[in-house]
Scaffold this motif. Sequence first.
Motif, short mmCIF file in Angstrom:
data_model
loop_
_atom_site.label_atom_id
_atom_site.label_comp_id
_atom_site.label_asym_id
_atom_site.label_seq_id
_atom_site.Cartn_x
_atom_site.Cartn_y
_atom_site.Cartn_z
N GLY A 21 12.11 -96.07 51.56
CA GLY A 21 13.33 -96.00 50.77
C GLY A 21 13.04 -95.65 49.32
N LEU A 22 11.96 -96.18 48.77
CA LEU A 22 11.58 -95.86 47.39
C LEU A 22 11.21 -94.38 47.27
N ARG A 23 10.48 -93.88 48.24
CA ARG A 23 10.09 -92.47 48.22
C ARG A 23 11.32 -91.55 48.32
N LYS A 24 12.28 -91.95 49.16
CA LYS A 24 13.49 -91.15 49.32
C LYS A 24 14.30 -91.13 48.03
N ALA A 25 14.45 -92.31 47.39
CA ALA A 25 15.19 -92.38 46.13
C ALA A 25 14.51 -91.53 45.06
N LEU A 26 13.18 -91.57 45.03
CA LEU A 26 12.44 -90.80 44.05
C LEU A 26 12.65 -89.30 44.27
#
Length: 215
Positions: free
Chosen positions: A26-31
Amino acid sequence: MIYASDCVRRKPWGLSFEAEPCEIAGLRKALRLHLTLWGLPELVESAQLCVTELTSNVIKHVGAGTPATLAVSMSGTRLRIELHDPDARALPTLLSAEGEAESGRGMTLVDAVTDRWGVILRVDSKVVWCELATGLTDQNGHTGGPRVAHAEEYLALYGAARHPRPTVSGRLSAAVAEEAAIDLIADLLHWLRAHGCDPDEALDRAQMHFESELA
């Protein structure tokens, strides 16, 4: 004339989360989403690597489930990534991980893809940060490319016709340039309809071209 050379708005943003392996995707997607909106798609892979490694360090050395915060901002012309956690004792270490070693690679990878990194110690927490070069000449600028260059030429001509008096460069000109771009799109839609074309279909096709080039 309208100048759109510094019209990318990059407001700092952050996400609070619990440091668990399942949160990393999820963090990678938001980034990816934010960097694409910021006009910095070329940094996505390196930035995602940094977030993955920094988060993994918290999970491994501080503990799974630790409350943490990811903060992303611009530091001058560099992209700055920060990971906040509540443990001021477990510090990241740059190791020489050789061969088939399964640990010790995290900060080595971060060190390899960033311009610089460090740790800020506080009374009851720490911030591990890193910065990546962007190729920007101004914090609010863009990295260019043929399509952006063409758009700037069109906006300059369009702006000169609609607004004969020069506007002040900076944040004001960025806002004016955005409105000029919207006006230009609207005028082109009117032109398409006047020539028997379907404006909605044209917009859909333009969106498809845009998204395919971001992939």
